[in-house]
Write a protein that holds these residues in place. Structure first.
Motif, PDB file in Angstrom:
ATOM      1  N   GLU A   1       0.828  -1.206   0.000  1.00  0.00           N
ATOM      2  CA  GLU A   1       0.000   0.000   0.000  1.00  0.00           C
ATOM      3  C   GLU A   1       0.862   1.255   0.000  1.00  0.00           C
ATOM      4  O   GLU A   1       0.567   2.227  -0.697  1.00  0.00           O
ATOM      5  N   HIS A   2       1.925   1.233   0.798  1.00  0.00           N
ATOM      6  CA  HIS A   2       2.802   2.409   0.886  1.00  0.00           C
ATOM      7  C   HIS A   2       3.522   2.666  -0.433  1.00  0.00           C
ATOM      8  O   HIS A   2       3.652   3.810  -0.868  1.00  0.00           O
ATOM      9  N   THR A   3       3.991   1.622  -1.072  1.00  0.00           N
ATOM     10  CA  THR A   3       4.755   1.776  -2.316  1.00  0.00           C
ATOM     11  C   THR A   3       3.869   1.760  -3.556  1.00  0.00           C
ATOM     12  O   THR A   3       4.324   2.101  -4.650  1.00  0.00           O
ATOM     13  N   ARG A   4       2.604   1.322  -3.388  1.00  0.00           N
ATOM     14  CA  ARG A   4       1.669   1.172  -4.505  1.00  0.00           C
ATOM     15  C   ARG A   4       2.220   0.218  -5.575  1.00  0.00           C
ATOM     16  O   ARG A   4       2.018   0.410  -6.774  1.00  0.00           O
ATOM     17  N   ALA A   5       2.913  -0.790  -5.121  1.00  0.00           N
ATOM     18  CA  ALA A   5       3.510  -1.754  -6.047  1.00  0.00           C
ATOM     19  C   ALA A   5       2.428  -2.547  -6.761  1.00  0.00           C
ATOM     20  O   ALA A   5       1.441  -2.980  -6.154  1.00  0.00           O
ATOM     21  N   GLU A   6       2.605  -2.739  -8.049  1.00  0.00           N
ATOM     22  CA  GLU A   6       1.714  -3.547  -8.872  1.00  0.00           C
ATOM     23  C   GLU A   6       2.455  -4.687  -9.561  1.00  0.00           C
ATOM     24  O   GLU A   6       1.838  -5.556 -10.184  1.00  0.00           O
ATOM     25  N   ARG A   7       3.771  -4.664  -9.456  1.00  0.00           N
ATOM     26  CA  ARG A   7       4.643  -5.642 -10.111  1.00  0.00           C
ATOM     27  C   ARG A   7       6.032  -5.456  -9.519  1.00  0.00           C
ATOM     28  O   ARG A   7       6.254  -4.488  -8.778  1.00  0.00           O
ATOM     29  N   PRO A   8       6.998  -6.329  -9.798  1.00  0.00           N
ATOM     30  CA  PRO A   8       8.361  -6.104  -9.308  1.00  0.00           C
ATOM     31  C   PRO A   8       8.889  -4.740  -9.725  1.00  0.00           C
ATOM     32  O   PRO A   8       8.499  -4.189 -10.764  1.00  0.00           O
ATOM     33  N   VAL A   9       9.797  -4.229  -8.946  1.00  0.00           N
ATOM     34  CA  VAL A   9      10.147  -2.815  -8.983  1.00  0.00           C
ATOM     35  C   VAL A   9      10.617  -2.327 -10.350  1.00  0.00           C
ATOM     36  O   VAL A   9      10.317  -1.203 -10.742  1.00  0.00           O
ATOM     37  N   TYR A  10      11.336  -3.153 -11.108  1.00  0.00           N
ATOM     38  CA  TYR A  10      11.882  -2.689 -12.377  1.00  0.00           C
ATOM     39  C   TYR A  10      11.061  -3.147 -13.590  1.00  0.00           C
ATOM     40  O   TYR A  10      11.419  -2.822 -14.719  1.00  0.00           O
ATOM     41  N   TRP A  11       9.983  -3.893 -13.357  1.00  0.00           N
ATOM     42  CA  TRP A  11       9.137  -4.321 -14.466  1.00  0.00           C
ATOM     43  C   TRP A  11       8.381  -3.111 -15.007  1.00  0.00           C
ATOM     44  O   TRP A  11       7.861  -2.284 -14.246  1.00  0.00           O
ATOM     45  N   LEU A  12       8.274  -3.028 -16.338  1.00  0.00           N
ATOM     46  CA  LEU A  12       7.663  -1.866 -16.973  1.00  0.00           C
ATOM     47  C   LEU A  12       6.293  -2.161 -17.561  1.00  0.00           C
ATOM     48  O   LEU A  12       5.368  -1.363 -17.451  1.00  0.00           O
ATOM     49  N   GLY A  13       6.117  -3.238 -18.218  1.00  0.00           N
ATOM     50  CA  GLY A  13       4.861  -3.558 -18.883  1.00  0.00           C
ATOM     51  C   GLY A  13       5.128  -4.546 -19.987  1.00  0.00           C
ATOM     52  O   GLY A  13       6.218  -5.096 -20.115  1.00  0.00           O
ATOM     53  N   LYS A  14       4.108  -4.772 -20.802  1.00  0.00           N
ATOM     54  CA  LYS A  14       4.225  -5.756 -21.872  1.00  0.00           C
ATOM     55  C   LYS A  14       4.467  -5.065 -23.206  1.00  0.00           C
ATOM     56  O   LYS A  14       3.929  -3.993 -23.480  1.00  0.00           O
ATOM     57  N   ASP A  15       5.274  -5.713 -24.027  1.00  0.00           N
ATOM     58  CA  ASP A  15       5.558  -5.244 -25.372  1.00  0.00           C
ATOM     59  C   ASP A  15       5.413  -6.446 -26.305  1.00  0.00           C
ATOM     60  O   ASP A  15       6.255  -7.343 -26.299  1.00  0.00           O
ATOM     61  N   GLY A  16       4.316  -6.469 -27.066  1.00  0.00           N
ATOM     62  CA  GLY A  16       4.086  -7.602 -27.951  1.00  0.00           C
ATOM     63  C   GLY A  16       3.881  -8.913 -27.229  1.00  0.00           C
ATOM     64  O   GLY A  16       4.261  -9.965 -27.734  1.00  0.00           O
ATOM     65  N   GLY A  17       3.304  -8.864 -26.057  1.00  0.00           N
ATOM     66  CA  GLY A  17       3.034 -10.076 -25.293  1.00  0.00           C
ATOM     67  C   GLY A  17       4.113 -10.472 -24.325  1.00  0.00           C
ATOM     68  O   GLY A  17       3.928 -11.401 -23.543  1.00  0.00           O
ATOM     69  N   SER A  18       5.261  -9.791 -24.362  1.00  0.00           N
ATOM     70  CA  SER A  18       6.363 -10.114 -23.461  1.00  0.00           C
ATOM     71  C   SER A  18       6.574  -8.984 -22.461  1.00  0.00           C
ATOM     72  O   SER A  18       6.503  -7.798 -22.832  1.00  0.00           O
ATOM     73  N   TRP A  19       6.861  -9.334 -21.230  1.00  0.00           N
ATOM     74  CA  TRP A  19       7.153  -8.336 -20.214  1.00  0.00           C
ATOM     75  C   TRP A  19       8.513  -7.688 -20.488  1.00  0.00           C
ATOM     76  O   TRP A  19       9.459  -8.350 -20.939  1.00  0.00           O
ATOM     77  N   THR A  20       8.593  -6.407 -20.186  1.00  0.00           N
ATOM     78  CA  THR A  20       9.858  -5.682 -20.279  1.00  0.00           C
ATOM     79  C   THR A  20      10.239  -5.152 -18.907  1.00  0.00           C
ATOM     80  O   THR A  20       9.413  -5.064 -18.000  1.00  0.00           O
TER      81      THR A  20
END
Length: 444
Positions: A250-269
């Motif tokens: 809640e404090h960090t509002r984390a939604e994924r590991p810290v350096y994960w950015l999102g998906k690009d063409g179906g693959s995580w970046t």
């Protein structure tokens, strides 16, 4: 910093390493420190004030000071090179938040200070070293090894360029290594013994514990396996998190590991140093904290191993009749020989984790892979003293941190083999997601 020669140190046999070996190790560690720092600008050497990093200029001065304090001044009785060094670089007395405001020497002054110390050490070693002094050289070398690894993930934290002159990018293609193995129960001697050579005070001494039979994963959790948790809204499911873990989320509002950015063409970046790369699906998930590991385990209906279970899976063997854990403990998961790149991703063999199926020659007797190298592994265990604990001369190494950290085992790609002995107990607070850590799990 209090100096006290404990009975355990007086009784400790030395490893018998020759002065030439110590000199080579000093040069090796210093070469890595320079690879990780000399290319940085004056501004980068200070960097932003963060609770999880030091100013780089302060950190490398501290490394030099630690060498001088324990080898030249303590072991050899020399006078300080810089009169105010203790006021600048004694981490036991210089508060973290003040390190950006100190009147430090400039970059030439700090690098010159380190060079002067190293030259004096090498000169001393040229005439041979007594056993009583050898311990402090080994302590100081390992202390620099730890800071080399910290400087490596500091560059990741701050988004600096990939360091040059160390390992190249990790190859991928080995793939996944799914499934569990059975580890027998029995009596296990948890901890290190005098015959193990240089050890830290929190590893002392090996003591008998009982372990029930258990099943443990052959490999750490992969990026692909962790991505399934993320995509299943694992970070938003309160039921999967402990009270402390949910408070962190809640404090960090984390939604994924810290350096994960999102998906690009179906693959995580993810952000790797200052670039963007695709996540290798079968590499171990890295830069996750203990709370994230705990939540994934609840989601997958798994659990983290205790450090005793981890050690038994890494170093244990079955008895001849296959009924229980044998009394014998291996030196390394694969046996007695020193690590090489075929058995473990250590010592910057690569500048990143390899796929979890890599390094098959390093399997333990029970079939666990990569118990040493690639990524540190969180365990379920609190960092507590072993029975009869007594601090070694560097008294602030362990005892201030007991009961506030979790134990990690095994070492990472940026870890020196001197540190990544399977008996070495790493320890961090459970919210730390900047260290090169992942996890493997056990069946419930």
């Amino acid at each position: 910093m209090t100096i006290r020669m404990s009975e355990t140190l007086i009784d400790r046999p030395t490893s018998g390493a020759a002065s030439s070996v110590l000199a080579a190790q000093l040069n090796e560690a210093r070469g890595r420190t320079r690879c990780l720092t000399e290319d940085l600008s004056t501004g980068q050497l200070m960097g932003p004030m963060l609770p999880i990093v030091n100013p780089v200029l302060w950190e490398i001065g501290h490394v030099g000071w630690f060498h001088e304090y324990w080898t030249l001044r303590h072991a050899h009785g020399e006078a300080p090179i810089l009169g105010r060094a203790d006021l600048l670089w004694n981490s036991s007395t210089v508060a973290h938040a003040t390190r950006w405001g100190l009147d430090l020497p400039d970059r030439n002054g700090v690098f010159g200070y380190m060079t002067d110390i190293l030259e004096r050490q090498l000169d001393r070693l040229g005439g041979g070293v007594e056993a009583s002094a050898q311990y402090f050289y080994e302590l100081s070398i390992r202390h620099e090894d730890m800071h080399v690894e910290a400087l490596s993930y500091m560059r990741q934290t701050l988004g600096y360029a990939r360091p040059q002159g160390l390992g190249g990018p990790a190859p991928h293609g080995a793939g996944a290594w799914p499934g569990d193995v059975d580890v027998l129960g029995g009596h296990w001697h948890l901890g290190s013994a005098p015959a193990d050579g240089f050890i830290f005070d929190n590893e002392k001494w090996a003591h008998e514990v009982s372990i029930a039979p258990f099943r443990i994963a052959k490999a750490p959790v992969t990026n692909a396996e962790f991505a399934a948790f993320v995509e299943d809204s694992g970070y938003r499911n309160r039921e999967l998190w402990s009270a402390e873990g949910w408070a962190w989320r809640e404090h960090t509002r984390a939604e994924r590991p810290v350096y994960w950015l999102g998906k690009d063409g179906g693959s995580w970046t993810w952000r790797r140093y200052r670039g963007v790369e695709q996540l290798a699906p079968y590499a171990p998930v890295t830069f996750v904290n203990w709370y994230e590991a705990e939540a994934w385990c609840r989601w997958a209906k798994r659990r983290l191993p205790t450090e005793a279970e981890w050690e038994a899976a890494a170093l244990g063997e079955p008895t001849a009749d296959g009924s229980r854990l044998a009394d014998r403990k291996r030196r390394w998961p694969w046996g007695e020989t020193s690590p090489v790149s075929e058995v473990a991703n250590l010592d910057f063999a690569c500048d990143g984790p390899r796929d979890v199926a890599a390094c098959a020659a390093g399997d333990s007797a029970f079939g666990c892979r990569q118990m040493v190298g690639n990524v540190w592994e969180w365990t379920a265990s609190d960092f507590v003293p072993y029975p009869g604990f007594a601090a070694d001369p560097y008294e602030d190494y362990s005892q201030p941190w007991f009961n506030s950290r979790k134990v990690l085992r095994g070492g990472a790609f940026a870890t020196s083999a001197r540190i990544a002995r399977p008996g070495y107990r790493n320890f961090f607070t459970p919210e730390r997601n900047d260290v090169i850590a992942g996890f493997r799990t056990c069946a419930l």
